[in-house]
Every structure is written in structure tokens, then in C-alpha cells.
Motif scaffolding. Structure first.
Motif, mmCIF file in Angstrom:
data_model
loop_
_atom_site.group_PDB
_atom_site.id
_atom_site.type_symbol
_atom_site.label_atom_id
_atom_site.label_comp_id
_atom_site.label_asym_id
_atom_site.label_seq_id
_atom_site.Cartn_x
_atom_site.Cartn_y
_atom_site.Cartn_z
ATOM 1 N N GLY A 9 0.828 -1.214 0.000
ATOM 2 C CA GLY A 9 0.000 0.000 0.000
ATOM 3 C C GLY A 9 0.857 1.256 0.000
ATOM 4 N N ASN A 10 1.901 1.231 0.832
ATOM 5 C CA ASN A 10 2.810 2.390 0.902
ATOM 6 C C ASN A 10 3.450 2.654 -0.459
ATOM 7 O OD1 ASN A 10 2.207 2.372 3.585
ATOM 8 N ND2 ASN A 10 4.212 1.727 4.301
ATOM 9 N N GLY A 19 -6.225 5.244 -4.652
ATOM 10 C CA GLY A 19 -7.325 4.274 -4.593
ATOM 11 C C GLY A 19 -6.809 2.871 -4.306
ATOM 12 N N PRO A 20 -5.872 2.370 -5.160
ATOM 13 C CA PRO A 20 -5.306 1.029 -4.913
ATOM 14 C C PRO A 20 -4.636 0.932 -3.541
ATOM 15 C CG PRO A 20 -4.739 1.796 -7.123
ATOM 16 C CD PRO A 20 -5.433 2.937 -6.445
ATOM 17 N N ALA A 21 -3.978 2.004 -3.104
ATOM 18 C CA ALA A 21 -3.316 1.977 -1.789
ATOM 19 C C ALA A 21 -4.360 1.765 -0.697
ATOM 20 C CB ALA A 21 -2.545 3.269 -1.554
ATOM 21 N N SER A 26 -7.132 -1.538 3.378
ATOM 22 C CA SER A 26 -8.393 -2.131 3.840
ATOM 23 C C SER A 26 -8.254 -3.645 3.954
ATOM 24 C CB SER A 26 -9.543 -1.788 2.883
ATOM 25 O OG SER A 26 -9.735 -0.384 2.863
ATOM 26 N N ARG A 27 -7.567 -4.259 2.972
ATOM 27 C CA ARG A 27 -7.368 -5.710 3.031
ATOM 28 C C ARG A 27 -6.534 -6.088 4.252
ATOM 29 N NH1 ARG A 27 -4.921 -7.480 -2.456
ATOM 30 N NH2 ARG A 27 -4.222 -9.258 -1.213
ATOM 31 N N LEU A 46 -2.319 1.566 9.877
ATOM 32 C CA LEU A 46 -3.114 1.303 8.663
ATOM 33 C C LEU A 46 -4.260 2.295 8.514
ATOM 34 C CD1 LEU A 46 -3.164 -2.583 8.889
ATOM 35 C CD2 LEU A 46 -2.309 -1.289 6.928
ATOM 36 N N LEU A 47 -4.944 2.566 9.629
ATOM 37 C CA LEU A 47 -6.082 3.499 9.580
ATOM 38 C C LEU A 47 -5.624 4.901 9.206
ATOM 39 C CD1 LEU A 47 -7.877 2.126 12.714
ATOM 40 C CD2 LEU A 47 -8.967 2.320 10.483
#
Length: 272
Positions: A9-10, A19-21, A26-27, A46-47
Motif C-alpha cells: 500500500g505504501n 485508490g489502490p493503496a 483495507s485488506r 493502517l487506519l
């Protein structure tokens, strides 16, 4: 693993793929949920990262006024604070989002929010009392309220309300009563601004030792805080500790060389 998803994500985030990040974060969060793991720190990271994605994505969409992302970011920041109330970025985020949502939706902005998930107590970061451990053994960070396990969102909200009441009393010139409100607020949340506000009251009440002590506490939380340095210098001058007072003003002037009040106080000190 949640860790590798976060790193992926980073990577997307750095490339501007918000968006993809967000989807990867979320996953990772879903996996943490599934494993029932009380990995509070990982969750709050993450949040906070996902909140940053919502903001970037909202700001980068063609129509900047499309603030559909603000509520999402607000909810993530609020959840971070439930997981770990000592994350300053999340406090700032909540304040920024509150302002933005107020402007966008008016006073009833809360009605348009998606539900804020309740973080189970097991997943909340607990600061145990430091003395219960070997000295310095993974002690909590300095900003963490030590030995206050119940730093709930409600407690933080109450602390903020008490601070506001204190501020109102200061405006009315009732410094004694303001000190009481700030003291109650500080029991719930040790915040730099509350200490410097109470220090100002103590200065007005000529309680110089207490004023200096509050500034010292504020400087532990924010070592370059200009108000804390200036007010401690004022208190030390009254206590006739001119040397320490001058030292505080010189430290302040490193941050704000043109601060007129500080320059004036330094002139007086040099005459003293």
C-alpha cells in the motif's frame, strides 16, 4: 500478511495511486480483524494511512469540491484514536476533518457520517504504569498518558470541553475558576496547550512557581513551544532567576527571531 499488504500500500501511495493503496490498507485491516489480533499499533498505522489516501484521493479528483472522502477520513482518524489516543496526527486529522465537514455540511454534519466502528477494548493500546516494569523496558512514548488506561474517546472529548470552558473563563477574566477547569482537563489528557493556558492563569494570579512548572510540563511534550518558553521566562524573571529566564528567551528566539514580545523581555532582563 498485513505487514506486506501495508508495505505494498505504501508503495502505491508513493506512486500517487491512492485508490489502490486504500484498497490494500483495507485488506490488511480485514486480515487483522480476522486474526483477532490485538495489534493496536499496526491497526492505527493502517487506519491513519488509509485516511491519508481518502484525503489525497478527494483532493486529486478533478472536482476538488467533491469532499465525499472527508467523512471516510474522519471515521478512520476517530478509529485510530480509539485504538491509540496518543497518535497526534490523528488528533490533528480529526480537527481538520471537523472543520472541513462543518464548512461542507453545516452544523448537522455528524448526521452524514458513516458509522464509526467501535474498537474492542482488547485491541486498544494500554499504557501500563511504568513503575510496574523494569526501568525503561519498552516504556510508552513520552506523549502517552502514563498509568491512565482509560483514555477513551469520551475522556478526550471531556478533556477538550473542560479546556474550552477554561478558555471562556479566561476571556471573562476569571483566572481562578479557569485554573480549576484546566486542572480537571489535564487529569484526563496531558496536552501542551492546556498547560500553557494554565500557566498564563498562574502568571496573572502571581503564582510564579506553578506557572514555571506548567511550562516545564508543556516543554516535555513540545520542546520548542514558543508560548511555554515565553511564559516560563516571565515566571522566572518574577522569581528573580534572570539567568534561566534569559536562556529560555534565547531558545525561543532561535525558533522565532523576530518575536517582539520576547525581544522586549530580553531587553528588560539585560537591565535587571
Amino acid at each position: 500478511s498485513p505487514g506486506s499488504l501495508r508495505r505494498a500500500g505504501n508503495e502505491e501511495f508513493r506512486r500517487g495511486q491512492y485508490g489502490p493503496a486504500a484498497a490494500l490498507y483495507s485488506r490488511a485491516l480485514a486480515q487483522l480483524e480476522a486474526s483477532g489480533d490485538a495489534a493496536a499499533e499496526e491497526r492505527s498505522v493502517l487506519l491513519a494511512n488509509r485516511a491519508a489516501c481518502h484525503l489525497k484521493d478527494g483532493a486529486c479528483s478533478l472536482c476538488v469540491a467533491d469532499c465525499t472522502r472527508y467523512p471516510l477520513a474522519y471515521v478512520d482518524y476517530k478509529t485510530v484514536l480509539q485504538v491509540d489516543c496518543s497518535v497526534q496526527a490523528a488528533h490533528d486529522g480529526v480537527n481538520r476533518m471537523t472543520k472541513a465537514l462543518l464548512e461542507k455540511d453545516g452544523v448537522n454534519w455528524r448526521q452524514n457520517l458513516p458509522p464509526i466502528p467501535t474498537v474492542p477494548l482488547s485491541a486498544q493500546t494500554r499504557w501500563s504504569v511504568p513503575s510496574a516494569r523494569a526501568p525503561g523496558a519498552n516504556a510508552p512514548p513520552a506523549t502517552a498518558p502514563q498509568g491512565k488506561p482509560d483514555q477513551t474517546a469520551a475522556g478526550m472529548e471531556r478533556a477538550r470541553a473542560l479546556k474550552e470552558e477554561g478558555n471562556e473563563l479566561v476571556k471573562k477574566g476569571n483566572h481562578k475558576k479557569a485554573v480549576e477547569k484546566y486542572s480537571e482537563s489535564l487529569k484526563l489528557n496531558q496536552e501542551c496547550a492546556t498547560y500553557t493556558n494554565r500557566a498564563l492563569c498562574y502568571l496573572t494570579l502571581k503564582q510564579y512557581k506553578e506557572a514555571a512548572q506548567d511550562c516545564t510540563e508543556a516543554l516535555k511534550l513540545d520542546p520548542k513551544n514558543v508560548k511555554a518558553l515565553y511564559r516560563r521566562a516571565q515566571a522566572l524573571k518574577e522569581l528573580k532567576d534572570y539567568k534561566s529566564s534569559i536562556a529560555d528567551i534565547k531558545t525561543l528566539l532561535k525558533t522565532e527571531p523576530k518575536n517582539t514580545a520576547a525581544l522586549r523581555l530580553l531587553q528588560e532582563l539585560n537591565k535587571a
